[in-house]
Design an enzyme around this catalytic site. Structure first.
Site, short mmCIF file in Angstrom:
data_model
loop_
_atom_site.label_atom_id
_atom_site.label_comp_id
_atom_site.label_asym_id
_atom_site.label_seq_id
_atom_site.Cartn_x
_atom_site.Cartn_y
_atom_site.Cartn_z
N ASP A 140 -10.84 6.59 2.65
CA ASP A 140 -10.22 5.82 1.56
C ASP A 140 -11.02 4.55 1.25
O ASP A 140 -10.48 3.45 1.19
CB ASP A 140 -8.79 5.46 1.92
CG ASP A 140 -7.94 5.13 0.69
OD1 ASP A 140 -8.37 5.46 -0.44
OD2 ASP A 140 -6.84 4.56 0.85
N GLY B 163 0.83 -1.20 0.00
CA GLY B 163 0.00 0.00 0.00
C GLY B 163 0.86 1.24 0.00
O GLY B 163 2.08 1.18 -0.18
N PHE C 9 1.60 3.15 2.44
CA PHE C 9 2.45 3.37 3.61
C PHE C 9 3.22 2.13 4.05
O PHE C 9 3.97 2.19 5.03
CB PHE C 9 1.61 3.87 4.79
CG PHE C 9 1.02 5.22 4.59
CD1 PHE C 9 -0.34 5.43 4.68
CD2 PHE C 9 1.83 6.30 4.27
CE1 PHE C 9 -0.89 6.69 4.47
CE2 PHE C 9 1.30 7.56 4.07
CZ PHE C 9 -0.07 7.75 4.16
#
Length: 1009
Positions: free
Chosen positions: A840, A714, A716
């Site tokens: 998100d 992802g 992060f």
């Protein structure tokens, strides 16, 4: 007596002059000062240099853009446009009570239109278009009863069209184009008999066009394009005998066109109904509209033949019948072209995307010498391209690709020296590319691909110095790529020469192509080494050299210089070298094909080499190492050579040095083991009593965070599958990449968001780990329950390993997933101590367990809001950065936009439409004028089966009764309507979570078993 009366009259007149004139003059002076202050205080507003004449050295009536009346020295007109004035319109605007014309167009105004504008009773014209104004049209404007023209186009005005427009009986022009107006067109507008121009295009208006507009006998322009209007075109509009421009394109209108347009619109200049659902026969009587200049009925469902009487339209300039499905592939489909030769003003012809057959007649050369655009692509036209095409010397675009043309390219095409785009792709053209192609010196795009052309590339192509795109692929071209040719085309962005029989080396002059983004040379007979000069093509994103005879080493500059590369294909050549480790540095590279060469040595493991789906190494027998998924043999270490006996003195020296080194190493190890570790901050999950896990336990649980355990990445960090004795089921470990900006905040946000929340449809957090790794570096990870069925993204579209998507994910299952996510959002928005906004919501963040139950995860961007749980105006927070993923970000969440629960609803609506259609919101078919939301909205209810993902209907294929089919169709429309309602542009128009759940449950009850 008479003389006495005259004396008294004169005396009284003198006294009046003596007493009253000074006071009147004073009053006028005071009023003038009011006008001056109104101008100076609000209309310069911080930009003094933009209006240098507005200073005390000049009377304000001499200021730029200001006009005053002769009698009263009051402002009668203010006209400024195309300047960087800036600022807002303040209440003092209402003090300009003598003003008749207020025109402030494109002067960078912002803010709202002040209500004091209603005090301008003498106002005839109001033009505030091309600014950045917002808010509603003030109702006080209805007090300006003398107003004749209102121009507010291209701003950000919101709200509905005020009904009081119907009371402004002197209004002649109303322009509200390109705003955010909603609701319906008020029927009261039909009462304003003076109206000559109604321009409401590019808004969000819906409903039917009111029949009352047919009463506007003076109307000349009716522009309603790019809205959401529906229903048939009212028959009352056929009374508009003075209409000149009739533009209803890009709506959801239905029905058929009238056949008596000659009686309806005798003064028509432009007739546009493109991109609607208009059906019926071609309007034959359009030929009688002798004043017609523009005719556009593109993208509709008309049928029949084109009349042979179009030649009567001797003022016609624009003729567009593209995308309508005219023609049946017959020999006489193009007979109507002969009549168009009489249209001497014709400059644009669009016949694309139809079924026209027959041959292109020689008489095409008799078209108007003004003809600039000729689009005939995607038909079934055959035969040769007539030599007479060279007579159309003003042509700038000639597009006849994807037809059945054969024979050679006519030499006369070299006469079209104004040609900017020439598209001949996808035909059966043969012979050589004519040398005269070099005469087309202003060409920017040349397409000759997918034909049967042969011979060499003409060197005269060097004269086409403005070329940006060149398509020659899939022909029979041979010979070397000519030297001193392509080096002159330094503006090239795309060069496609693949799938021919070209020989020789790549010319070194290719290094001059500094703008080149995509270079396709594959499937030829090219040889030699890759020239070093290609290192200068820094903009390259695609380099395709596969299927040739290149040899030598893979150049190091591919990895060190071409840092923008996304696709690199060197397959099927004779390269013999190691794989340069520099290729690991290409951060954008997502496809690397090195198969079927003679490569040897160790395969790198970082960058593109870390993803099995991104690389292809088949057919290289001497490779070793690499990531485990490649299943290559391990690389053998070269045994050390035997040395001669070392002299005694050297042995003593080596022993001393070795002892010192060992002492230093021992001291370092003792210091490392005895030093105090970094103080660990207690994570929220530990405070709440969850099990504590260490870095070492997570390292062991995931096989050292092995790539074989990697299940996803992802923004992060990365997620690994693992197992720990504490937990009965497998776990998912999300390891944060702390070098990524915002990763630490994401860790805290996700721990906070999930630490206290428990819900069936949220991913369950087991614990958080904040520690140090074996290198003493900070380490942060979050441990979740592992979801064995993966995420919704992979189920809908397939994963990055190119495994096919789940074809069994039918409508019932998707409906259950939609319900699960709705329940999760309802809990976050309404049932927690603080409102949680996920920020998100997208398919990759929807995870499924063994039972197919959906769980919403990844709360790295989540925000906590204070206040009431349901959607109040206070329940929002300003975000300094854009939060979310492109395609799912709500319109209001730009930089500095408002983060609120309605933003999650927008993302959820896009997710529903993606589940319905199987198309991502970032699909290539969606551009500026078409989004996933609008794509679905245009197709419901009648076209619903045209847009649904076919896999969605798998479980209903066996039972095809009309009753079941009708019921399924109704449920699909209901599902689509929920997605559309949730993804409306304005937050206040979106559904509430509880209403969403009710509607989804209603669908579930109606759905056939």
């Amino acid at each position: 007596m008479r003389n006495s009366m005259m004396f008294l009259f004169c005396f009284a007149s003198q006294m009046l002059v003596y007493y009253f004139i000074p006071s009147t003059a004073a009053a006028l002076s005071l009023s003038s000062q009011t006008d001056k202050l109104a101008l100076k205080e609000k209309l310069t507003n911080g930009v003094p240099d933009s209006l240098p004449s507005w200073n005390e050295s000049l009377h304000f009536c001499e200021w730029q853009g200001v006009t005053c009346g002769r009698r009263h020295m009051r402002v009668s007109a203010l006209h400024l446009e195309n300047q960087t004035l800036g600022g807002t319109l303040g209440p003092s605007l209402g003090n300009l009570t003598f003003i008749r014309r207020l025109k402030l167009r494109n002067v960078n105004l912002h803010g709202e239109i002040p209500s004091q504008v209603g005090r301008l009773k003498r106002l005839h014209l109001l033009d505030l278009s091309d600014n950045n104004l917002h808010g509603e049209v003030p109702m006080e404007l209805s007090n300006c009863t003398t107003i004749k023209g209102i121009f507010l186009g291209i701003n950000r005005l919101t709200g509905r069209i005020p009904k009081w427009f119907g009371s402004m009986m002197q209004l002649t022009q109303l322009n509200l184009v390109a705003n955010n107006l909603v609701g319906t067109i008020p029927s009261s507008m039909g009462n304003v008999s003076s109206l000559q121009n109604i321009s409401l295009g590019q808004n969000h208006l819906k409903g039917r066009i009111p029949c009352s507009l047919g009463m506007l006998s003076s109307l000349k322009m009716l522009i309603l394009h790019s809205n959401n209007l529906s229903g048939e075109i009212p028959h009352s509009l056929y009374n508009l005998s003075n209409i000149q421009v009739f533009d209803l394109g890009l709506n959801n209108l239905s029905g058929s066109l009238p056949t008596n347009l000659n009686l309806v619109f005798p003064n028509l200049i432009a007739f546009l109904v493109s991109t609607n659902q208009i059906s019926g026969p071609f309007p034959f009587s359009v030929s009688n509209l002798t004043e017609l200049k523009m005719f556009d009925i593109s993208y509709n469902s008309l049928h029949g033949t084109i009349p042979l009487t179009l030649g009567r339209l001797n003022k016609l300039e624009w003729f567009n019948i593209g995308g309508v499905n005219f023609g049946n592939g017959g020999a006489h489909d193009l007979d109507f072209l002969s009549s168009l030769t009489n249209c001497t003003q014709l400059s644009m012809i669009y016949l694309f995307n139809n079924n026209f057959g027959g041959v292109l007649p020689n008489l095409i050369g008799n078209f108007s010498t003004h003809l600039r655009l000729l689009h005939m692509e995607s038909n079934q036209i055959h035969g040769v391209i007539p030599e007479t095409i060279g007579q159309l010397i003003d042509l700038t675009v000639l597009e006849i690709s994807n037809n059945l043309f054969e024979g050679t390219i006519p030499e006369s095409i070299g006469k079209l020296k104004n040609l900017g785009i020439l598209g001949l792709d996808g035909n059966k053209l043969s012979g050589k590319i004519p040398i005269v192609i070099g005469n087309l010196t202003v060409l920017s795009e040349l397409g000759l691909s997918s034909n049967k052309l042969e011979g060499s590339i003409p060197f005269t192509i060097r004269n086409c110095t403005k070329l940006q795109k060149l398509y020659f692929y899939s022909n029979n071209l041979s010979g070397d790529i000519p030297n001193q040719t392509f080096g002159y085309l330094d503006g090239l962005i795309y060069l496609g020469l693949a799938n021919n029989s070209l020989t020789g080396p790549i010319p070194s002059e290719f290094g001059n192509l500094k703008q080149l983004s995509q270079l396709y040379l594959g499937l030829n007979k090219l040889s030699g080494e890759i020239p070093r000069e290609l290192a200068s093509c820094l903009a390259l994103t695609v380099l395709g050299l596969g299927g040739n005879f290149f040899h030598g080493s893979i150049p190091l500059f591919l990895g060190s210089s071409l840092r923008s590369l996304e696709i690199l294909d060197l397959s099927g050549n004779n390269f013999s070298s190691i794989i340069p480790s520099e290729l690991e540095n290409l951060t954008f590279l997502n496809t690397l094909d090195l198969s079927f060469n003679n490569l040897y040595g160790e395969v790198p493991t970082r960058g593109v080499f870390s993803k099995i789906s991104a690389i292809s190494l088949t057919g290289n027998k001497n490779l070793c190492g690499g990531i485990p998924q490649l299943k290559l043999p391990p690389c053998l270490k070269v045994p050390a050579k035997k040395h001669k006996r070392t002299p005694k003195k050297k042995l003593i020296l080596i022993s001393v040095i070795g002892g010192v080194v060992i002492s230093v190493i021992a001291f370092t190890i003792v210091h490392f083991l005895t030093r105090k570790p970094k103080r660990l901050s207690s994570s929220p999950s530990l405070i709440n009593g969850s099990l504590r896990v260490t870095y070492g336990e997570l390292h062991e649980a995931t096989n050292g965070f092995s790539s074989s355990n990697l299940v996803g990445t992802g923004s992060f960090g990365s997620v690994y599958k693992g197992s720990i004795l504490y937990f009965e089921k497998p776990i998912a470990v999300k390891v944060l990449n702390l070098e990524t900006r915002g990763a630490a905040k994401s860790f805290i946000a996700e721990c906070n968001a999930l630490g206290k929340m428990k819900h069936r449809n949220l991913v369950k957090i087991l614990t958080c780990c904040s520690s140090v790794d074996y290198n003493g570096e900070d380490f942060k990870a979050i441990v979740f329950e592992f979801m064995p069925s993966g995420n919704l993204e992979n189920l809908l579209h397939g994963n990055e390993d190119h495994e096919s998507r789940n074809l069994n994910l039918n409508f019932t299952q998707r409906l259950d997933i939609a319900l699960d996510v709705a329940h999760a959002l309802d809990y976050l928005h309404n049932d927690t101590e603080q409102v949680v906004v996920h920020c998100d919501v997208k398919p990759s963040n929807v995870l499924l367990d063994d039972d197919g139950v959906a769980h919403l995860g990844d709360f790295g961007l989540a925000r906590f809001l204070h206040g009431a749980t349901e959607y109040s105006s206070k329940n929002q927070v300003i975000s300094s950065t854009i939060k979310g993923t492109i395609g799912y970000i709500p319109p209001e969440n730009g930089s500095g936009g408002m983060v609120s629960p309605q933003g999650d609803i927008y993302s959820y609506g896009i997710l529903l439409l993606e589940m319905l259609t199987g198309k991502r919101p970032t699909d290539n078919i969606f551009c500026e004028n078409l989004s996933l939301h609008k794509f679905c909205k245009m197709k419901i209810p009648e076209g619903i089966l045209d847009i649904v993902d076919p896999c969605l209907l798998v479980s209903f294929v066996e039972d095809q009764t009309k009753v079941v089919e009708s019921s399924i169709k109704e449920c699909l429309v209901m599902f689509a309507n929920i997605g559309i309602a949730c993804s409306e542009e304005f937050p206040t128009q979106r559904m509430l979570t509880k209403d969403i759940i009710v509607k989804l449950l209603e669908i579930k009850q109606k759905l056939p078993c």
